[in-house]
Scaffold this active site. Sequence first.
Site, PDB file in Angstrom:
ATOM      1  N   CYS A 158      -6.249  -2.795  -5.912  1.00 44.18           N
ATOM      2  CA  CYS A 158      -5.823  -2.360  -4.578  1.00 44.18           C
ATOM      3  C   CYS A 158      -6.967  -2.012  -3.640  1.00 44.18           C
ATOM      4  CB  CYS A 158      -4.840  -1.209  -4.715  1.00 44.18           C
ATOM      5  SG  CYS A 158      -3.476  -1.696  -5.778  1.00 44.18           S
ATOM      6  N   HIS A 286      -4.803   6.267   1.248  1.00 43.65           N
ATOM      7  CA  HIS A 286      -4.242   5.224   0.382  1.00 43.65           C
ATOM      8  C   HIS A 286      -2.754   5.543   0.186  1.00 43.65           C
ATOM      9  CE1 HIS A 286      -4.370   1.825  -2.189  1.00 43.65           C
ATOM     10  NE2 HIS A 286      -4.034   2.493  -3.265  1.00 43.65           N
ATOM     11  N   HIS A 320       3.385  -1.133  -0.309  1.00 44.83           N
ATOM     12  CA  HIS A 320       2.020  -1.192  -0.839  1.00 44.83           C
ATOM     13  C   HIS A 320       1.675  -2.659  -1.040  1.00 44.83           C
ATOM     14  CE1 HIS A 320      -1.654  -0.593  -2.728  1.00 44.83           C
ATOM     15  NE2 HIS A 320      -1.326   0.116  -3.792  1.00 44.83           N
TER      16      HIS A 320
END
Lengths: 390, 263
Positions: A158, A286, A320
């Site tokens: 990520c 995040h 996400h």
Amino acid sequence: MHITAMTLSCAAGVGLPAVRAALHAARTGLRVNDFPHCDLETWIGRVDGIEEICLDQQFTGWSCRNNQLAMLGLEQDQFMASVSSLKQRVDPTRIACIIGTTTAGISNTEAAYRGLPRGQGFQAEHLQPRVHSQHVSASFVAEVLGLDGPVLTVSTACSSSAKVFANAVRLINSGWVDAAIVGGVDSLCLSVLYGFHSLELISNHPCQPFDLNRSGLSLGEAAGFAILERHNSANSQGRLLGFGESSDAHHMASPHPDGSGARAAMQQALDSAQLQPEQISYINCHGTATPLNDRIEAAAIKQVFPKPPPAASTKAFTGHTLGAAGITESILSLLSLQEQWVPASLNCQAPEAEWADFILTAAQHMPVNYVLNNAFGFGGSNTSLLFGRA
Amino acid sequence: MNIDVDVLGVGVCAPGLADWNSLMAAFSGAELDTDQAANHGTLLSARDRRRAPSTVKLTFSAAEQACVMAGIAPDEPIAIFSTSMGDMAISDYMCQVLAESPQQLSPTRFHNSVHNAASGYWSIGVGAKGDITALCGGVDSATVGLIDALSRIGGTTKPVLVVIYDDIAVGPMRELFPANYPFCAALLLSRPTTAAALMKLRASPVRRQDSTVAMPPALAQRIEDNPAARLLPLLALIGGHTDAPITLGAEQGPGIEFRRRML
């Protein structure tokens, strides 16, 4: 380093005008899971129109959902025209192409196995050597845009498409190139849907970053791209001022409980931009909405920032987007700098007491001079980027 | 443009090529003993080795050798792992389970399926908390990994560990990636100094295909077999088995020419 063009397509919107509209309307791009061959009870940030994108004949060898999404993304916000104009200023051999991804063409590999009796080879249509490698995204984007500098795929989970900015700066500063196209493309696939489900990290509801009742993430997909140039301030849409990259050295799938890796990345980003914590206007966290990640990130922010600036996670707008999260949120950070406006941490109705004083539950007009963007991933890979106004 | 770089250490891991010495012997004509036990190094405990994915075992061995040869603690370097296909045993497992019974997917195998699994385990195993990355350049992953390394050398005082590898495919992917032998090589690089080095190199971007270097057929076949083994001509230069400049090419973008730097 100037960002001289950018584009974003995600569940919140295809192209920047649509993304902006969703942000200002506080409208989520998440929907009840309707992904083919997947019966999980969850919400996803699926991008409309991907399946209708037809790649030209010459790109048959690159054909996969990830590249359909990449093509959809490249066609927005006059990005192709910006690249054409860049190629008139800079020789294409001096333009790097650096793309972050985690999924790449894996949905085609999944399809190749579907209905295949064990021990049998792929059907002819699935014999696509390029598509089964992670490099399918960067090589496709370079081919479509006619770039001839170094072509790199970054795949650090990520943090992938946050790291691409650091790669670009190094390639430019070391003299390999004069400009770079950076970006990230990640597309929904069974591997990530069932994978995060197996780790018990996805929510049955739309994700609620930083909320007391958060219960996991919502997966999404996105394609975002930007042009990075050292000069050309006339076309600047914002500047990359610094970055930090660190590793947790702790666990493949869980962040270090003391947040030391996240802290190191943020501190390095501040140091390399020669900025003090109190100068930062806003943090794009995040903020995946898993109980553990948000807690550790918020604690790390409080360690780096004695008085944290307003902060939000935009994951409830987009889902996400994994390997595309870095670029997605970098572009959202740049929008905040342009508009002097920061979005709410959507779906956070009741923030936990520890971070209630800095996680935004409502959008705000405010002076935005410097934005920190965090991207943390599996393998303990952390990246923080620091952006400033044009 | 020239970039000067010192090679401080090298490691190799492939069937019949357990370390740098066995590669040097092979360049001189020694036969490759593919039955030879793999060199596991010391960084992975026996327990971790049993549980670790094959790409982790492959890369740990070569990376540890490079650090040991250089006399540099393994947690010190910036690390760049570059591979075309990553862990193909896990992707075969994942795709098979997803096709048949997706709810049965193993969470451990899923988090080990990320492209940065080998680099992540390296960071965890040696306690490296700096910048560690995982790249892919398709069949040009060696070139791409080295370009990234060369872009860093002038901007840091830290050594840079470059680990290039590709495992072999299992299942139907073998038709698309038919390599028979895994291959990994690790280079420990630093900015040029006056101190001694295994080899002092000058690198520059070029637009050419890979160089060919005369070498025993068993080694030359590895280059045909596995794209990571395209590093062998550069390793021949580093080991003194050739003096000619070596090019590593790329399908898109520049390749790199390496030549010995005369002092």
